[in-house]
Design a protein around this motif. Structure first.
Motif, mmCIF file in Angstrom:
data_model
loop_
_atom_site.group_PDB
_atom_site.id
_atom_site.type_symbol
_atom_site.label_atom_id
_atom_site.label_comp_id
_atom_site.label_asym_id
_atom_site.label_seq_id
_atom_site.Cartn_x
_atom_site.Cartn_y
_atom_site.Cartn_z
ATOM 1 N N TRP A 44 0.866 -1.167 0.000
ATOM 2 C CA TRP A 44 0.000 0.000 0.000
ATOM 3 C C TRP A 44 0.907 1.222 0.000
ATOM 4 C CZ3 TRP A 44 -5.334 -0.157 -0.163
ATOM 5 C CH2 TRP A 44 -5.922 -1.410 0.066
ATOM 6 N N THR A 45 0.420 2.316 -0.541
ATOM 7 C CA THR A 45 1.201 3.542 -0.506
ATOM 8 C C THR A 45 0.281 4.734 -0.306
ATOM 9 O OG1 THR A 45 2.996 4.763 -1.594
ATOM 10 C CG2 THR A 45 1.176 4.030 -2.983
ATOM 11 N N LEU A 46 0.856 5.893 -0.099
ATOM 12 C CA LEU A 46 0.097 7.103 0.178
ATOM 13 C C LEU A 46 0.296 8.111 -0.948
ATOM 14 C CD1 LEU A 46 1.200 7.474 3.909
ATOM 15 C CD2 LEU A 46 -0.937 6.489 3.094
ATOM 16 N N CYS A 47 -0.747 8.871 -1.241
ATOM 17 C CA CYS A 47 -0.650 9.904 -2.267
ATOM 18 C C CYS A 47 -1.554 11.069 -1.871
ATOM 19 C CB CYS A 47 -1.062 9.357 -3.636
ATOM 20 S SG CYS A 47 -0.872 10.547 -4.999
ATOM 21 N N ALA A 48 -1.114 12.271 -2.205
ATOM 22 C CA ALA A 48 -1.891 13.470 -1.879
ATOM 23 C C ALA A 48 -3.248 13.418 -2.572
ATOM 24 C CB ALA A 48 -1.133 14.719 -2.294
ATOM 25 N N SER A 49 -4.287 13.711 -1.820
ATOM 26 C CA SER A 49 -5.643 13.625 -2.358
ATOM 27 C C SER A 49 -5.868 14.618 -3.495
ATOM 28 C CB SER A 49 -6.665 13.860 -1.237
ATOM 29 O OG SER A 49 -6.428 15.103 -0.601
ATOM 30 N N SER A 82 -4.210 14.196 2.964
ATOM 31 C CA SER A 82 -4.454 15.607 2.641
ATOM 32 C C SER A 82 -3.268 16.445 3.095
ATOM 33 C CB SER A 82 -5.735 16.089 3.325
ATOM 34 O OG SER A 82 -6.852 15.336 2.876
ATOM 35 N N ARG A 83 -2.765 17.247 2.191
ATOM 36 C CA ARG A 83 -1.643 18.120 2.518
ATOM 37 C C ARG A 83 -2.062 19.114 3.602
ATOM 38 N NH1 ARG A 83 1.991 17.844 -2.093
ATOM 39 N NH2 ARG A 83 0.906 17.074 -3.971
ATOM 40 N N GLY A 84 -1.227 19.264 4.586
ATOM 41 C CA GLY A 84 -1.481 20.255 5.610
ATOM 42 C C GLY A 84 -2.369 19.793 6.751
ATOM 43 N N ASP A 85 -2.875 18.559 6.686
ATOM 44 C CA ASP A 85 -3.757 18.061 7.746
ATOM 45 C C ASP A 85 -3.010 17.352 8.862
ATOM 46 O OD1 ASP A 85 -5.832 19.144 6.418
ATOM 47 O OD2 ASP A 85 -6.868 17.279 5.921
ATOM 48 N N GLY A 86 -1.706 17.317 8.768
ATOM 49 C CA GLY A 86 -0.917 16.737 9.840
ATOM 50 C C GLY A 86 -0.873 15.213 9.804
ATOM 51 N N ILE A 87 -0.263 14.634 10.846
ATOM 52 C CA ILE A 87 -0.054 13.185 10.873
ATOM 53 C C ILE A 87 -1.228 12.431 11.483
ATOM 54 C CG2 ILE A 87 2.439 13.481 10.963
ATOM 55 C CD1 ILE A 87 2.319 12.842 13.932
ATOM 56 N N TYR A 88 -2.143 13.138 12.102
ATOM 57 C CA TYR A 88 -3.310 12.473 12.683
ATOM 58 C C TYR A 88 -4.519 12.703 11.778
ATOM 59 C CZ TYR A 88 -0.380 12.223 16.849
ATOM 60 O OH TYR A 88 0.652 11.965 17.730
#
Length: 371
Positions: free
Chosen positions: A78-83, A105-111
């Motif tokens: 699995w990987t992560l990508c900016a929405s 989401s960019r800027g939404d932090g790690i939580y």
């Protein structure tokens, strides 16, 4: 169902593209294979790497894995990508979901939800690949930026501490340069895979109990970033040694196979052969391909192809009336073997340049039929 089809198809296509139309030189691949195939059941896996091009994943990862692994969608990463990049509309959202990409989401932090989903995949014993830098390199991969706190959270907040395997690659900046929308061929990517990174000393120390969670995230991220920078030094040295300065013999052989499958007769041209003149009534021209300079003995002394041109009709014979043969063959060779324009301008005094020759051919043979 869609995931079971999309992941193997995309992975296999990328594997062929990287290992067939480009070259991949890997050091330490057994470390990744051991982690993917032989880690204890239920043990989560995180792979971390530098981020140079928009298609680092899936191109690099698919090049490192055996084909039979690429067919097993359930156990792939699995990987992560900016929405805002991968999930901006229903079509792209459906596609990236089908190839095991989670939105963040960019800027939404790690939580945020995307990070929580990634941790849930780790808790199921899954594999998550992440770029600790958080975004692509701003200098074409020359340096590696600092690792963000998010990767620290993935490591520490999983139920079981994951196995973390780092690798660094060089060469993707040539396959997918900044601003390019289509990957290029004929390039070499060098990959160095490091030993797993452990954090027992950080987590089991007496002082860890009195350190805030955020500082522990930072300590884990810092260790991962430090290891990636160490691997970067190694991969840059290896890339300088192994990077070919011209088309290598293996690429030449692959190009030959492709050329031999073309129906040259439909273009008024003879067959592509390696053999000497067979006595047929064709005029032959040699395309000389310079061997890359090296201190070792070349793999093959034969660096030339022989292409026959029919004496009767066809595009090739008509083109001869508008341009010098050597210029025509140079134009054809550049179109087949080069994925970009020639860097040096064509010297003057060699007859008509290729584009002018094509224009004259069209004006003389095609345009009159339309008028």
């Amino acid at each position: 169902m869609l995931q079971a089809v999309a992941v193997p198809v995309i992975g296999s296509v990328c594997h062929v593209f990287m290992n067939g139309l480009n070259q991949v030189q890997v050091y330490g691949v057994e470390k990744l294979h051991d982690a993917v195939l032989h880690r204890p059941k239920g043990k989560p896996l995180i792979t971390v790497s530098n981020h140079v091009a928009s298609m680092d994943d899936p191109l690099v990862l698919s090049a490192l894995l055996p084909r039979h692994v690429l067919l097993d969608a359930q156990n792939l990463r699995w990987t992560l990508c900016a929405s805002d990049r991968c999930f901006s509309n229903p079509v792209t959202s459906a596609f990236f979901q089908s190839v095991k990409v989670l939105p963040v989401s960019r800027g939404d932090g790690i939580y945020q939800k995307g990070m929580d989903l990634a941790i849930s995949k780790l808790n199921q014993g899954g594999w998550v690949h992440i770029f600790p830098e958080g975004s692509r390199s701003r200098d074409g991969g020359k340096t590696i930026g600092s690792s963000k706190r998010g990767v620290g959270r993935l490591v520490l907040d999983a139920d079981n501490i994951p196995m973390v395997v780092p690798f660094v690659h060089s060469g993707m900046q040539d396959i997918m340069p900044i601003g390019a929308s289509i990957p290029r061929i004929g390039n070499t990517v060098t990959v160095v895979i490091g030993d797993p990174i452990y954090f027992d000393d950080l987590l089991n120390s007496e002082g860890a109990k009195h350190v805030s969670r955020g500082k522990l995230y930072d300590a884990v991220s810092s260790r991962i970033g430090h290891r990636l920078r160490e691997l970067k030094v190694q991969v840059d040295k290896l890339a300088q040694v192994t990077q070919p300065q011209n088309l290598p013999a293996q690429d030449t052989d692959r190009a030959t196979v492709i050329l031999q499958q073309v129906d040259w007769e439909s273009f008024g041209m003879g067959n592509l052969t390696y053999s000497e003149d067979d006595g047929s009534s064709v005029q032959e021209t040699e395309i000389q391909l310079a061997a890359p300079p090296c201190t070792e003995e070349p793999q093959s002394a034969d660096w030339s192809y022989r292409v026959g041109f029919s004496r009767e009709g066809g595009i090739a014979s008509r083109m001869r009336s508008f341009m010098d043969q050597s210029e025509f063959m140079g134009f054809a060779a550049r179109g087949i073997f080069m994925n970009r324009r020639a860097e040096e301008p064509t010297p003057s005094g060699r007859g008509v340049v290729p584009l002018k020759a094509w224009r004259r051919y069209l004006e003389a043979n095609v345009l009159p039929q339309w008028n």
